[in-house]
Design a protein around this motif. Structure first.
Motif, PDB file in Angstrom:
ATOM      1  N   ASP A  64      -8.576  -5.058   2.989  1.00 29.55           N
ATOM      2  CA  ASP A  64      -8.194  -4.806   1.665  1.00 29.55           C
ATOM      3  C   ASP A  64      -8.987  -5.498   0.653  1.00 29.55           C
ATOM      4  OD1 ASP A  64      -6.198  -3.019   2.517  1.00 29.55           O
ATOM      5  OD2 ASP A  64      -4.614  -4.417   2.206  1.00 29.55           O
ATOM      6  N   ASP A  65      -9.470  -6.593   0.938  1.00 27.52           N
ATOM      7  CA  ASP A  65     -10.198  -7.486   0.034  1.00 27.52           C
ATOM      8  C   ASP A  65     -11.670  -7.277  -0.090  1.00 27.52           C
ATOM      9  OD1 ASP A  65      -7.646  -8.460  -0.538  1.00 27.52           O
ATOM     10  OD2 ASP A  65      -7.854 -10.440   0.324  1.00 27.52           O
ATOM     11  N   VAL A  66     -12.264  -6.852   1.081  1.00 27.15           N
ATOM     12  CA  VAL A  66     -13.682  -6.713   1.326  1.00 27.15           C
ATOM     13  C   VAL A  66     -14.374  -5.375   1.502  1.00 27.15           C
ATOM     14  CG1 VAL A  66     -15.625  -7.826   2.567  1.00 27.15           C
ATOM     15  CG2 VAL A  66     -13.700  -9.201   2.139  1.00 27.15           C
ATOM     16  N   LEU A  67     -13.587  -4.800   2.447  1.00 26.59           N
ATOM     17  CA  LEU A  67     -14.178  -3.558   3.105  1.00 26.59           C
ATOM     18  C   LEU A  67     -13.944  -2.551   1.943  1.00 26.59           C
ATOM     19  CD1 LEU A  67     -15.654  -2.669   5.313  1.00 26.59           C
ATOM     20  CD2 LEU A  67     -13.595  -2.029   6.636  1.00 26.59           C
ATOM     21  N   LYS A  68     -12.487  -2.159   1.798  1.00 24.77           N
ATOM     22  CA  LYS A  68     -12.068  -1.257   0.887  1.00 24.77           C
ATOM     23  C   LYS A  68     -13.087  -0.996  -0.313  1.00 24.77           C
ATOM     24  CE  LYS A  68      -7.677  -0.145   2.751  1.00 24.77           C
ATOM     25  NZ  LYS A  68      -6.362  -0.234   2.763  1.00 24.77           N
ATOM     26  N   PRO A  69     -12.966  -2.124  -1.130  1.00 21.43           N
ATOM     27  CA  PRO A  69     -13.651  -2.315  -2.682  1.00 21.43           C
ATOM     28  C   PRO A  69     -15.099  -1.911  -2.558  1.00 21.43           C
ATOM     29  CG  PRO A  69     -12.484  -4.156  -2.323  1.00 21.43           C
ATOM     30  CD  PRO A  69     -12.328  -3.548  -0.964  1.00 21.43           C
ATOM     31  N   THR A  70     -15.830  -2.479  -1.361  1.00 20.12           N
ATOM     32  CA  THR A  70     -17.203  -2.327  -1.289  1.00 20.12           C
ATOM     33  C   THR A  70     -17.545  -0.746  -0.804  1.00 20.12           C
ATOM     34  OG1 THR A  70     -17.614  -4.611  -0.050  1.00 20.12           O
ATOM     35  CG2 THR A  70     -19.236  -2.829   0.061  1.00 20.12           C
ATOM     36  N   ASP A 125     -19.090   5.379  -5.331  1.00 16.12           N
ATOM     37  CA  ASP A 125     -19.544   5.697  -6.783  1.00 16.12           C
ATOM     38  C   ASP A 125     -20.758   5.891  -7.004  1.00 16.12           C
ATOM     39  OD1 ASP A 125     -16.808   5.405  -7.347  1.00 16.12           O
ATOM     40  OD2 ASP A 125     -17.140   3.263  -8.129  1.00 16.12           O
ATOM     41  N   ASP A 126     -21.765   5.213  -5.871  1.00 18.65           N
ATOM     42  CA  ASP A 126     -23.130   5.213  -5.918  1.00 18.65           C
ATOM     43  C   ASP A 126     -23.691   6.687  -5.400  1.00 18.65           C
ATOM     44  OD1 ASP A 126     -23.571   2.825  -7.260  1.00 18.65           O
ATOM     45  OD2 ASP A 126     -23.890   1.952  -5.323  1.00 18.65           O
TER      46      ASP A 126
END
Length: 354
Positions: free
Chosen positions: A225-231, A237-238
């Motif tokens: 949740d904290d590292v993988l999903k936001p990245t 988005d790119d």
């Protein structure tokens, strides 16, 4: 600049007490193989003759000391040592490890100087190669350093491709090793390899969760949740088609991997256990992301069957043909990118065909 020639496939011989020499000989015994490329084995003619005689093979070697002695359509053996070597099949031996390193170092130097076009490495023993001057956990790390590049351990077949976020690191440090920068780096390497090396114009990539059930919303760890999903969200988005994280325990069993061009696993066994279960014997270990091409079979030294003429050369043969395919694909890609009109026309045609 060299004159036109068949693709030169450099072969590092691996652990001489293992099955490396056997699978090299078995892969090259079929004379039709020489219609496609010129092999250069980094070892010694004396050592390779020992294995030839031990196997009762009718293979023919051409020993050379320099590349100007190389003959196309012959199986060339470049002497990187000349002294006799004592072979004890199945034995883990430090001295034998030094010969594996000599072979690898000679092959990589030839790759860097364009004396060979691609490199295929036979299996090594990661323990007996270690020394004060050679301290790498395996082929991939050494070759990446020599070529001054960042790399992705990429296990590939025609129907399944699995890359690793972390490769030869202990499980206890996997979670701490996975950062947004590492995730972006490995996905970029995979994305570019799929385009340039495998001619997939718009790659679709699945990413497996770090924790069981991708963390279950934080119940089994927060890394997903904290590292993988936001990245992954940033990468989408790119414009990259990157999906996940998926729970690894069901991803392969349900066949979900067939919906993607490649899969990125969080750590070694999470990716390699299902890959080898599905594809063992036909899989290839490809070091993606580098300026040069290196492949290897998807198995180890095989000490338990060494010297018994029982080794299957299928994966080594596949490693050779995968290296040739990637070499040709890269050349085609470079020609296309040098002519944007052709690249645009090809993309338009693919869109129309779809």
């Amino acid at each position: 600049m060299r004159k036109e020639h068949k693709i030169r496939v450099g072969i590092s011989i691996g652990d001489l007490n293992g099955i490396g020499p056997e699978i090299v000989i078995k892969a090259l015994e079929d004379k039709r193989m020489l219609d496609f490329f010129t092999p250069v084995i980094f070892a010694s003619i004396k050592t390779m003759s020992f294995f030839k005689n031990h196997m009762n093979s009718d293979i023919s070697f051409h020993g050379i000391d320099k590349f100007n002695q190389l003959i196309d359509s012959r199986i060339n053996v470049l002497n990187v040592w000349k002294e006799p070597v004592e072979i004890n099949f199945g034995e883990e031996n430090k001295t034998i490890g030094t010969y594996a390193v000599k072979s690898l170092e000679g092959a990589v130097e030839a790759l860097k100087s364009n004396d060979i076009d691609v490199l295929v490495t036979a299996p090594i023993n990661k323990q007996n190669i270690q020394s004060d001057t050679f301290n790498f956990p395996g082929h991939t790390n050494y070759i990446a350093k020599q070529l001054n590049g960042k790399s992705l351990m990429f296990m590939v077949t025609d129907h399944l491709k699995v890359g690793l976020l972390t490769d030869h690191v202990p499980v206890e440090v996997v979670g701490k090793s996975i950062t947004p920068d590492l995730i972006k780096e490995k996905i970029d390497l995979m994305y570019q390899s799929l385009i340039m090396d495998f001619q997939i114009r718009r790659p679709k990539i699945a990413v497996l969760g770090i924790n069981p059930h991708a963390g279950d919303g934080g119940v089994i760890g927060n890394e997903d949740d904290d590292v993988l999903k936001p990245t992954l969200s940033q990468l989408r988005d790119d414009g990259k088609l990157v999906y996940g994280p998926y729970a690894a325990d069901t991803f392969f069993g349900t066949g979900n991997y067939r919906n993607f061009d490649a899969v990125l696993a969080a750590y070694h066994d999470q990716g390699l256990v299902p890959f080898k279960t599905i594809s063992f014997g036909e899989g290839v270990n490809y070091t993606a992301g580098l300026s040069k091409i290196r492949t290897s079979p998807d198995h180890g030294t095989g000490y338990d069957i060494a010297g018994k003429n029982m080794a299957d050369a299928s994966s080594f043969k596949q490693a050779i043909f995968t290296a040739l395919k990637i070499y040709n694909n890269r050349n085609s890609y470079q020609k296309l990118t040098q002519n944007p009109l052709k690249l645009s026309q090809k993309s338009s045609q693919k869109s129309f065909d779809a």
